[in-house]
Design an enzyme around this catalytic site. Structure first.
Site, PDB file in Angstrom:
ATOM      1  N   GLU A  95     -72.643 -92.926 -81.105  1.00  0.00           N
ATOM      2  CA  GLU A  95     -71.618 -93.929 -80.837  1.00  0.00           C
ATOM      3  C   GLU A  95     -72.161 -95.316 -81.172  1.00  0.00           C
ATOM      4  OE1 GLU A  95     -68.389 -94.852 -77.379  1.00  0.00           O
ATOM      5  OE2 GLU A  95     -70.476 -94.623 -76.726  1.00  0.00           O
TER       6      GLU A  95
ATOM      7  N   GLU B 296     -66.320 -91.488 -67.047  1.00  0.00           N
ATOM      8  CA  GLU B 296     -65.636 -91.626 -68.342  1.00  0.00           C
ATOM      9  C   GLU B 296     -66.643 -92.279 -69.262  1.00  0.00           C
ATOM     10  OE1 GLU B 296     -64.347 -93.142 -71.460  1.00  0.00           O
ATOM     11  OE2 GLU B 296     -63.211 -94.556 -70.225  1.00  0.00           O
TER      12      GLU B 296
ATOM     13  N   CYS C  65     -64.360 -96.766 -76.505  1.00  0.00           N
ATOM     14  CA  CYS C  65     -64.925 -95.417 -76.452  1.00  0.00           C
ATOM     15  C   CYS C  65     -64.053 -94.424 -77.211  1.00  0.00           C
ATOM     16  CB  CYS C  65     -65.125 -94.988 -75.008  1.00  0.00           C
ATOM     17  SG  CYS C  65     -63.677 -95.239 -73.969  1.00  0.00           S
TER      18      CYS C  65
END
Length: 496
Positions: A400, A266, A301
């Site tokens: 990110e 993940e 996230c």
């Protein structure tokens, strides 16, 4: 939420202390003597010296987990009994909820009120959910010819290595540990070096609840050493990781270079949040967009870090988010009035500020924040930050950031919005705001993301799976589907 004042949390913080020893085979182990320092991002204070696990400590933890799986009682207990142990873990977590919330807040900087109300609620709920599920799983008996019987059984895979990050140190540990234990596996948990203390407490609480020695081992240490040793270990059957895409690639290499263990990932996200002019409530959409990017200091996230808003309502929505950013109270994580705490470390704060500087250099317009605050505290605080006039090719739109930094992009038609949303290597989550049912269905299907929220964001419960597409990873946490990561299908064909 308990009625605890700022002064009382400060008093508790002064007397707070947690052992930095590993938890291996049901007991605390100091390791080989090497330690690393855990510093609170709240004020730069040293919280603890923690045992720095290396290959020897990982070997010991894996050996304990292997013994517990091969010859110990845990995989051989009736599923209902495994469930009862998980429920006892949940009960003990509830009893020590305030202590655990304080630990999470001190080590990673989130407001203690959110640690108590959200983080602890999630991990307690996870152990309860899988505790109740443990004895409700069934195997299969497919239809066969009259002279044969076929059985399809789900069997525990073996030793699970779980490597989790610092942003939700207990929640994400629970998402991996609880289903693995429910399936009958044994676990070696490696928490982030930024937030090992709450995970070490979890290991001790699990043992206190009656989990047999070796069923859950917690090894603190740095990723390039302890994480690598776990990833390469030939006696680890499954590796479950939450963290960056770059580190996820390392774990795939480790599996290829060792025993081809299954690796479930993940990973990161650059989640789009699309607001159409027909959103049922533009004020709510704007407020939710602001909450989503500033909650947990933006260290999520799934954070909706790319706001894609129709040009006809872009000014209205952006102005509302900027007003919320300017009003948001950044402060001491132990103050119940604080709405946004500290970023996890000075180093991480520096990386986020680097993204802010690049955004300015690339020509985006800074509408709010973009600078450190509370510099006299010794902590790692950043004002909530909003950029508009962001172009798709800018670093702000592609990478990110993992901080409270929102990038606003505009579009003029729905096809453009979908193209912008999917123009990323990530595919973890997305949001969509519309009153049109057909649009909601069509766009949700078109978005390449593991979760799509319509007219909301970050909603759901343990009954629904969570995970990503593309470079946001594979496999699913939460729900019954999480057990697929920790079980093997076996077919037994019996000729009658």
């Amino acid at each position: 939420m308990p009625d605890i004042t700022h002064e009382e949390w400060l008093r508790r913080a002064e007397s707070w202390k947690v052992s930095g020893a590993h938890h291996i085979d049901g007991a605390d182990e100091p390791g080989g003597g090497a330690t690393f320092t855990v510093v609170s991002p709240r004020d730069g204070r040293v919280l603890a010296e923690v045992a720095d696990g290396g290959t020897a400590e990982v070997d010991a933890a894996v050996a304990a987990a292997r013994r517990a799986f091969d010859t110990g009682p845990w995989p051989r207990l009736a599923p209902a009994e495994r469930g009862r142990v998980l429920l006892r873990i949940a009960d003990l977590l509830e009893e020590r909820r305030e202590e655990l919330a304080l630990t999470v807040s001190l080590e990673m900087g989130k407001p203690v009120t959110e640690a108590y109300a959200i983080e602890l609620r999630a991990v307690i709920g996870t152990f309860r959910w899988y505790g109740h599920l443990a004895d409700k799983l069934t195997d299969e008996s497919p239809h066969t010819p009259q002279d044969a019987l076929a059985l399809v059984t789900r069997e525990a895979t073996g030793v699970v290595g779980a490597v989790v990050p610092w942003n939700f140190p207990l929640t994400l540990a629970g998402w991996k540990v609880a289903p693995a234990l429910a399936a009958g596996c044994t676990v070696v948990l490696k928490p982030s070096e930024n937030s090992p203390l709450s995970a070490l407490l979890l290991g001790r609480i699990a043992t206190e609840a009656g989990l047999p020695p070796g069923a859950l081992n917690v090894v603190a240490g740095n990723g390039p050493v302890a994480g690598r040793a776990l990833g390469l270990h030939p006696d680890v059957d499954v590796l479950a990781f939450t963290g960056s895409t770059a580190v996820g690639r390392h774990f795939l290499h480790y599996a290829a270079d060792s025993n081809l263990k299954r690796v479930w990932l993940e990973l990161g996200g650059k989640s789009p949040n699309i607001i159409l002019p027909d959103a049922p409530d533009l004020a709510k959409a704007a407020a939710t967009a602001a909450w989503g990017i500033f909650f947990n200091q933006g260290e999520m996230c799934t954070a909706p870090s790319r706001l894609l808003v129709h040009s006809s309502v872009a000014e209205q929505v952006t102005d509302a988010i900027v007003a919320r950013a300017d009003a948001l109270r950044v402060g001491d994580p132990l103050d119940p009035a604080t709405e946004m705490g500290a970023l996890v470390s000075a180093g991480h704060l520096g990386r986020v500020l680097d993204h802010v500087g690049t955004g300015l250099d690339e020509g985006a317009r800074l509408r709010a924040g973009g600078e450190r605050t509370l510099t006299g505290t010794g902590g790692s605080y950043l004002r909530p930050t909003v950029f508009d006039r962001v172009a798709p090719g800018m670093r702000l739109s592609r990478e990110e950031i993992f901080g409270p930094v929102l990038s606003v992009l505009t579009f003029d038609d729905l096809d453009e919005a979908v193209a912008l949303a999917n123009a990323t290597e990530y595919g973890l989550a997305a949001g969509l705001w519309t009153s049109d049912l057909s649009t909601a269905h069509r766009v949700s299907r078109a978005l390449k993301a593991g979760t799509v929220w319509v007219n909301c964001y970050e909603e759901g419960d343990l009954s629904v799976p969570f995970g990503g597409m593309k470079q946001s990873g594979n496999g699913r946490d939460k729900s019954v589907h999480a057990l697929e990561k920790y079980t093997e299908l076996k077919t037994t064909w019996i000729q009658l």
